[in-house]
Motif scaffolding. Structure first.
Motif, PDB file in Angstrom:
ATOM      1  N   GLU A  53     -60.312 -46.479 130.926  1.00 31.76           N
ATOM      2  CA  GLU A  53     -60.831 -47.812 131.225  1.00 31.76           C
ATOM      3  C   GLU A  53     -62.246 -47.979 130.670  1.00 31.76           C
ATOM      4  O   GLU A  53     -62.579 -49.020 130.109  1.00 31.76           O
ATOM      5  N   ALA A  54     -63.069 -46.944 130.841  1.00 29.57           N
ATOM      6  CA  ALA A  54     -64.444 -47.006 130.335  1.00 29.57           C
ATOM      7  C   ALA A  54     -64.457 -47.089 128.812  1.00 29.57           C
ATOM      8  O   ALA A  54     -65.281 -47.809 128.238  1.00 29.57           O
ATOM      9  N   LEU A  55     -63.558 -46.369 128.152  1.00 27.34           N
ATOM     10  CA  LEU A  55     -63.490 -46.426 126.691  1.00 27.34           C
ATOM     11  C   LEU A  55     -63.089 -47.817 126.218  1.00 27.34           C
ATOM     12  O   LEU A  55     -63.682 -48.352 125.269  1.00 27.34           O
ATOM     13  N   VAL A  56     -62.105 -48.408 126.881  1.00 29.13           N
ATOM     14  CA  VAL A  56     -61.675 -49.757 126.513  1.00 29.13           C
ATOM     15  C   VAL A  56     -62.815 -50.743 126.735  1.00 29.13           C
ATOM     16  O   VAL A  56     -63.096 -51.601 125.891  1.00 29.13           O
ATOM     17  N   GLU A  57     -63.508 -50.601 127.861  1.00 34.76           N
ATOM     18  CA  GLU A  57     -64.650 -51.480 128.156  1.00 34.76           C
ATOM     19  C   GLU A  57     -65.736 -51.323 127.092  1.00 34.76           C
ATOM     20  O   GLU A  57     -66.300 -52.306 126.618  1.00 34.76           O
ATOM     21  N   GLY A  58     -66.017 -50.090 126.714  1.00 34.19           N
ATOM     22  CA  GLY A  58     -67.034 -49.842 125.697  1.00 34.19           C
ATOM     23  C   GLY A  58     -66.645 -50.410 124.347  1.00 34.19           C
ATOM     24  O   GLY A  58     -67.462 -51.017 123.652  1.00 34.19           O
ATOM     25  N   GLU A  59     -65.371 -50.226 123.980  1.00 29.63           N
ATOM     26  CA  GLU A  59     -64.917 -50.745 122.687  1.00 29.63           C
ATOM     27  C   GLU A  59     -64.940 -52.263 122.638  1.00 29.63           C
ATOM     28  O   GLU A  59     -65.167 -52.850 121.588  1.00 29.63           O
ATOM     29  N   SER A  60     -64.711 -52.908 123.772  1.00 29.67           N
ATOM     30  CA  SER A  60     -64.668 -54.371 123.782  1.00 29.67           C
ATOM     31  C   SER A  60     -66.019 -54.996 124.107  1.00 29.67           C
ATOM     32  O   SER A  60     -66.124 -56.218 124.203  1.00 29.67           O
ATOM     33  N   SER A  61     -67.058 -54.190 124.232  1.00 24.71           N
ATOM     34  CA  SER A  61     -68.371 -54.717 124.623  1.00 24.71           C
ATOM     35  C   SER A  61     -69.165 -55.299 123.456  1.00 24.71           C
ATOM     36  O   SER A  61     -70.250 -55.816 123.658  1.00 24.71           O
ATOM     37  N   ASN A  63     -70.473 -55.154 119.119  1.00 29.71           N
ATOM     38  CA  ASN A  63     -70.927 -54.245 118.065  1.00 29.71           C
ATOM     39  C   ASN A  63     -72.002 -53.306 118.603  1.00 29.71           C
ATOM     40  O   ASN A  63     -72.879 -53.719 119.368  1.00 29.71           O
ATOM     41  N   PRO A  64     -71.959 -52.058 118.178  1.00 27.15           N
ATOM     42  CA  PRO A  64     -72.958 -51.097 118.651  1.00 27.15           C
ATOM     43  C   PRO A  64     -74.319 -51.330 118.001  1.00 27.15           C
ATOM     44  O   PRO A  64     -74.417 -51.866 116.895  1.00 27.15           O
ATOM     45  N   ASN A  65     -75.347 -50.941 118.714  1.00 25.58           N
ATOM     46  CA  ASN A  65     -76.707 -50.977 118.184  1.00 25.58           C
ATOM     47  C   ASN A  65     -77.059 -49.587 117.677  1.00 25.58           C
ATOM     48  O   ASN A  65     -76.589 -48.588 118.219  1.00 25.58           O
TER      49      ASN A  65
END
Length: 84
Positions: A53-61, A63-65
């Motif tokens: 769940e955390a990975l999905v949340e991170g991926e959908s958050s 573009n990375p900085n």
């Protein structure tokens, strides 16, 4: 809580392992050991689901900085000093 009787088949090696766990004093009988294994498996599956769940949340958050390693290290040093 109601209990249900199950019959399982183990190899000689597996049976020896279970008996060794009981003889070491970690468990009172075979059932306690099997129930402990099931609890651990349930906990592992739950941790894996939370991680997914955390990975999905991170991926959908978004573009990375870019990472600023110097800032990360400085923040870590500041947190360590605050604990001391």
């Amino acid at each position: 809580m109601s209990m249900h009787r199950k019959t399982i088949t183990l190899t000689e090696q597996q049976n020896g392992w279970v008996k060794a766990q009981i003889e070491s004093g970690h468990f009172g009988n075979d059932s306690e050991y099997i129930r402990d294994l099931i609890r651990r498996d349930q906990q592992a599956k739950q941790r894996l689901a939370i991680l997914r769940e955390a990975l999905v949340e991170g991926e959908s958050s978004g573009n990375p900085n870019p990472l600023d390693i110097s800032a990360i290290k400085a923040a870590g040093r500041k947190r360590i000093k605050a604990v001391d």
